[in-house]
Scaffold this active site. Structure first.
Site: not given
Length: 316
Positions: A147, A240, A270
């Site tokens: 991320s 995501d 995600h």
């Protein structure tokens, strides 16, 4: 799983950063410290902003000349820490038989961009100089992150090239946050109702880079070229919002001659790699570990430039 996450995760935009960190930490399960490591030790080094804490994981087994992975955790540049990703780093170290060096970088908004990137860059420099102390191979030091940590891994790779810094063996980008473009296909399709939201992503960028995002050390696609960057693994999740930007970055890496592997996990969301209780996470991790081992192989890249993207659906 998505319903449980939606109901249990706070609206990040509704709290000051310090309070948000306390809320998220309070909901975290007690630290299990598994899998077991031969050594898991916190080390404090001199960072750009003062003391910088690293956590060094050394798995059991032969301690000689292992690859080394410097890891930057996710959390929107605002929250998470060494403990939030402890299980993931241990599992990665064990599965790949690598030394892992996790970085407790400075968080936004108290420390806006590029503070986090500079901390991770300093950690890479320290790791190259000290890898052998922990049985690591200083010529095979990779950078990885999930991320927001994926963004930091990409921008540190750019910084190392531009500054003539340490040679990075590979960049491992796990559902990376690359851009601040909220109009991509995946933002349009999955920006609401899939755990990570467009609203949250806008807020994260406002916290991390409120004073401008023109620098390639904040958004790596601002670089004129990606040529000369380390070989890459780019992992994305179909459901995501940042999926499209991760795939676009993988295509640009390939177009600029960077050896790389792309893997999109269809039907997943995600953050899925850090949910070991999810039945689909184990098989997905095994694939990711295999890709990391592959990109860390000294022979990787001889026939992998422009690698055809490989999409995968993990079955229960």
């Amino acid at each position: 799983m998505l319903a449980a996450l939606e109901s249990g995760f706070p609206d990040v935009t509704a709290y000051p950063a310090a309070e948000l960190r306390e809320i998220i930490a309070s909901r975290r399960a007690p630290l299990a410290r598994t899998p077991d490591m031969r050594m898991a030790r916190d080390v404090v080094i001199d960072g750009p902003g003062g003391d910088l804490t690293l956590r060094v994981y050394v798995p059991h087994g032969d301690p000689v000349s292992r690859p080394v992975i410097v890891f930057a955790h996710g959390g929107g540049f605002v929250f998470c820490d060494l403990d939030s990703h402890d299980e993931f780093c241990r599992s990665m170290a064990e599965a790949i038989d690598a030394v892992v060096v996790a970085v407790d970088y400075r968080l936004a908004p108290e420390h806006p961009a590029p503070a986090a990137m500079e901390d991770v860059y300093a950690a890479v420099c320290w790791t190259v100089a000290n890898a052998a102390t922990y049985g690591g191979d200083p010529t095979r030091v990779a950078i990885a992150g999930d991320s927001a940590g994926g963004n930091l891994s990409a921008t540190v790779s750019v910084a190392a090239r531009e500054r003539g810094g340490p040679t990075i063996a590979a960049q491992i980008l796990l559902y990376p946050v690359i851009e601040d473009d909220f109009e991509t296909e995946s933002y349009q399709r999955y920006g609401v109702g899939y755990y990570n939201t467009t609203k949250a992503m806008r807020w994260y960028w406002e916290q991390y880079a409120p004073h401008g995002r023109d620098s390639e050390l904040v958004i790596p696609t601002r670089a004129t070229t990606l040529a000369g960057l380390p070989p890459a693994v780019v992992v994305t999740a179909e459901l995501d919002p940042p999926c499209s930007e991760g795939e676009a970055y993988a295509r640009r890496l390939a177009a600029d001659g960077v050896p790389m592997i792309e893997r999109r996990f269809d039907g997943l969301f995600h953050g899925f790699l850090t949910f070991p209780q999810l039945s689909l996470t184990g098989p997905a991790r095994q694939e990711v570990w295999q890709l990391i081992r592959r990109v860390l192989d000294p022979g990787f890249g001889e026939s992998d430039t422009g690698h055809v993207p490989a999409h995968a659906t993990i079955e229960p």
